[in-house]
Write a protein that holds these residues in place. Structure first.
Motif, PDB file in Angstrom:
ATOM      1  N   ARG A  18       8.809 -32.531  85.311  1.00 34.98           N
ATOM      2  CA  ARG A  18       7.962 -32.173  84.175  1.00 34.98           C
ATOM      3  C   ARG A  18       8.312 -33.037  82.960  1.00 34.98           C
ATOM      4  O   ARG A  18       7.439 -33.571  82.278  1.00 34.98           O
ATOM      5  CB  ARG A  18       8.158 -30.683  83.854  1.00 34.98           C
ATOM      6  CG  ARG A  18       6.936 -29.999  83.370  1.00 34.98           C
ATOM      7  CD  ARG A  18       7.081 -28.481  83.130  1.00 34.98           C
ATOM      8  NE  ARG A  18       8.404 -27.896  83.176  1.00 34.98           N
ATOM      9  CZ  ARG A  18       8.903 -27.204  84.209  1.00 34.98           C
ATOM     10  NH1 ARG A  18       8.180 -26.984  85.275  1.00 34.98           N
ATOM     11  NH2 ARG A  18      10.109 -26.713  84.168  1.00 34.98           N
ATOM     12  N   ALA A  19       9.581 -33.230  82.691  1.00 31.48           N
ATOM     13  CA  ALA A  19      10.020 -34.050  81.562  1.00 31.48           C
ATOM     14  C   ALA A  19       9.608 -35.515  81.780  1.00 31.48           C
ATOM     15  O   ALA A  19       9.185 -36.204  80.832  1.00 31.48           O
ATOM     16  CB  ALA A  19      11.535 -33.946  81.380  1.00 31.48           C
ATOM     17  N   ALA A  24       6.011 -40.026  80.435  1.00 29.92           N
ATOM     18  CA  ALA A  24       4.995 -41.015  80.819  1.00 29.92           C
ATOM     19  C   ALA A  24       3.753 -40.858  79.939  1.00 29.92           C
ATOM     20  O   ALA A  24       3.169 -41.856  79.492  1.00 29.92           O
ATOM     21  CB  ALA A  24       4.634 -40.863  82.290  1.00 29.92           C
ATOM     22  N   ARG A  25       3.364 -39.616  79.678  1.00 31.56           N
ATOM     23  CA  ARG A  25       2.199 -39.380  78.823  1.00 31.56           C
ATOM     24  C   ARG A  25       2.477 -39.844  77.399  1.00 31.56           C
ATOM     25  O   ARG A  25       1.633 -40.478  76.752  1.00 31.56           O
ATOM     26  CB  ARG A  25       1.822 -37.903  78.835  1.00 31.56           C
ATOM     27  CG  ARG A  25       0.447 -37.662  78.207  1.00 31.56           C
ATOM     28  CD  ARG A  25       0.103 -36.241  78.211  1.00 31.56           C
ATOM     29  NE  ARG A  25       1.041 -35.640  77.239  1.00 31.56           N
ATOM     30  CZ  ARG A  25       0.881 -34.509  76.638  1.00 31.56           C
ATOM     31  NH1 ARG A  25      -0.144 -33.777  76.897  1.00 31.56           N
ATOM     32  NH2 ARG A  25       1.744 -34.044  75.780  1.00 31.56           N
ATOM     33  N   THR A  26       3.671 -39.587  76.880  1.00 34.33           N
ATOM     34  CA  THR A  26       4.047 -40.032  75.537  1.00 34.33           C
ATOM     35  C   THR A  26       4.074 -41.558  75.466  1.00 34.33           C
ATOM     36  O   THR A  26       3.598 -42.162  74.492  1.00 34.33           O
ATOM     37  CB  THR A  26       5.422 -39.460  75.137  1.00 34.33           C
ATOM     38  OG1 THR A  26       5.360 -38.035  75.198  1.00 34.33           O
ATOM     39  CG2 THR A  26       5.817 -39.897  73.736  1.00 34.33           C
ATOM     40  N   GLN A  27       4.608 -42.200  76.508  1.00 30.37           N
ATOM     41  CA  GLN A  27       4.632 -43.673  76.544  1.00 30.37           C
ATOM     42  C   GLN A  27       3.204 -44.243  76.570  1.00 30.37           C
ATOM     43  O   GLN A  27       2.916 -45.239  75.919  1.00 30.37           O
ATOM     44  CB  GLN A  27       5.427 -44.171  77.755  1.00 30.37           C
ATOM     45  CG  GLN A  27       6.917 -43.977  77.604  1.00 30.37           C
ATOM     46  CD  GLN A  27       7.686 -44.354  78.861  1.00 30.37           C
ATOM     47  OE1 GLN A  27       7.151 -44.301  79.970  1.00 30.37           O
ATOM     48  NE2 GLN A  27       8.947 -44.723  78.680  1.00 30.37           N
ATOM     49  N   GLU A  28       2.315 -43.577  77.307  1.00 31.29           N
ATOM     50  CA  GLU A  28       0.921 -44.026  77.354  1.00 31.29           C
ATOM     51  C   GLU A  28       0.267 -43.871  75.982  1.00 31.29           C
ATOM     52  O   GLU A  28      -0.474 -44.740  75.543  1.00 31.29           O
ATOM     53  CB  GLU A  28       0.141 -43.242  78.410  1.00 31.29           C
ATOM     54  CG  GLU A  28      -1.278 -43.729  78.596  1.00 31.29           C
ATOM     55  CD  GLU A  28      -2.027 -42.971  79.678  1.00 31.29           C
ATOM     56  OE1 GLU A  28      -3.108 -43.449  80.043  1.00 31.29           O
ATOM     57  OE2 GLU A  28      -1.553 -41.910  80.130  1.00 31.29           O
ATOM     58  N   GLN A  29       0.560 -42.776  75.295  1.00 37.04           N
ATOM     59  CA  GLN A  29       0.018 -42.567  73.962  1.00 37.04           C
ATOM     60  C   GLN A  29       0.526 -43.649  72.996  1.00 37.04           C
ATOM     61  O   GLN A  29      -0.236 -44.172  72.186  1.00 37.04           O
ATOM     62  CB  GLN A  29       0.397 -41.175  73.434  1.00 37.04           C
ATOM     63  CG  GLN A  29      -0.354 -40.047  74.103  1.00 37.04           C
ATOM     64  CD  GLN A  29       0.162 -38.682  73.665  1.00 37.04           C
ATOM     65  OE1 GLN A  29       1.310 -38.529  73.241  1.00 37.04           O
ATOM     66  NE2 GLN A  29      -0.697 -37.671  73.808  1.00 37.04           N
TER      67      GLN A  29
END
Length: 187
Positions: A18-19, A24-29
């Motif tokens: 989950r972390a 990965a989502r934060t890096q994409e943002q």
């Protein structure tokens, strides 16, 4: 109640996955520079983003339309200035030829220049823009608007004018028809 070692390991693994997914989502943002990358990130914001993108695309099209209209009107303005200069020269030549002391050879020379100026005027009346549309064709801008046979000039365009949307609530004419400019001149 006893907790088995495998249960603890599975819980730890799920937390790490989950972390990792959130990372990965934060890096994409960060990479895209957007807080909302997919509609699932924030559905309300995604709808607003789509509306803003549609408005930006429409505004870009309005700006393009305004630029095209400005260019066509500038081309028409130049054509009208050229036509005015040609007509003034023909008027000067007619006055010159009307002089009683002018000889036949000079009158013939003047007549030759007037014929040349009339061809020049036809060229101005049949001027095309950068996309190949005839400036004075009205809404029939694809076909040559003026033709001449002997002493008769015929207009093949129409009396309409093209309207261009330059804002959500405003349309402007991008020129005048040849009928209005050259055929129905008030006396």
């Amino acid at each position: 109640m006893r907790i088995s070692t495998s249960s603890i390991q599975q819980g730890g693994l799920a937390t790490m996955l989950r972390a990792q997914s959130e990372l990965a989502r934060t890096q994409e943002q960060i990479a895209t520079g957007r807080r909302v990358v997919t509609a699932a990130d924030d559905p309300g914001a995604a709808v607003q983003i789509q509306q803003i993108e549609r408005m930006l695309a429409a505004n870009k099209q309005y700006a393009t339309n305004a630029s095209v209209a400005t260019n066509r009107l500038s081309l028409e303005e130049q054509a009208l200035a050229d036509a005015g200069n040609t007509i003034r020269r023909v008027s000067e030549l007619a006055l010159q030829a009307n002089n009683g002391v002018i000889d036949f050879a000079s009158r013939r020379s003047i007549a030759t220049e007037i014929r040349s100026r009339l061809e020049e005027l036809m060229s101005v009346a049949n001027r095309q823009d950068a996309s190949g549309d005839y400036v004075f064709g009205g809404t029939r801008s694809a076909g040559r608007p003026f033709s001449r046979t002997a002493a008769v000039v015929a207009y093949a365009g129409d009396a309409g004018s093209r309207m261009v949307q330059v804002s959500p609530s405003q349309r402007v004419e991008d020129g005048h028809s040849g009928d209005e400019v050259f055929m129905n001149v008030p006396g």
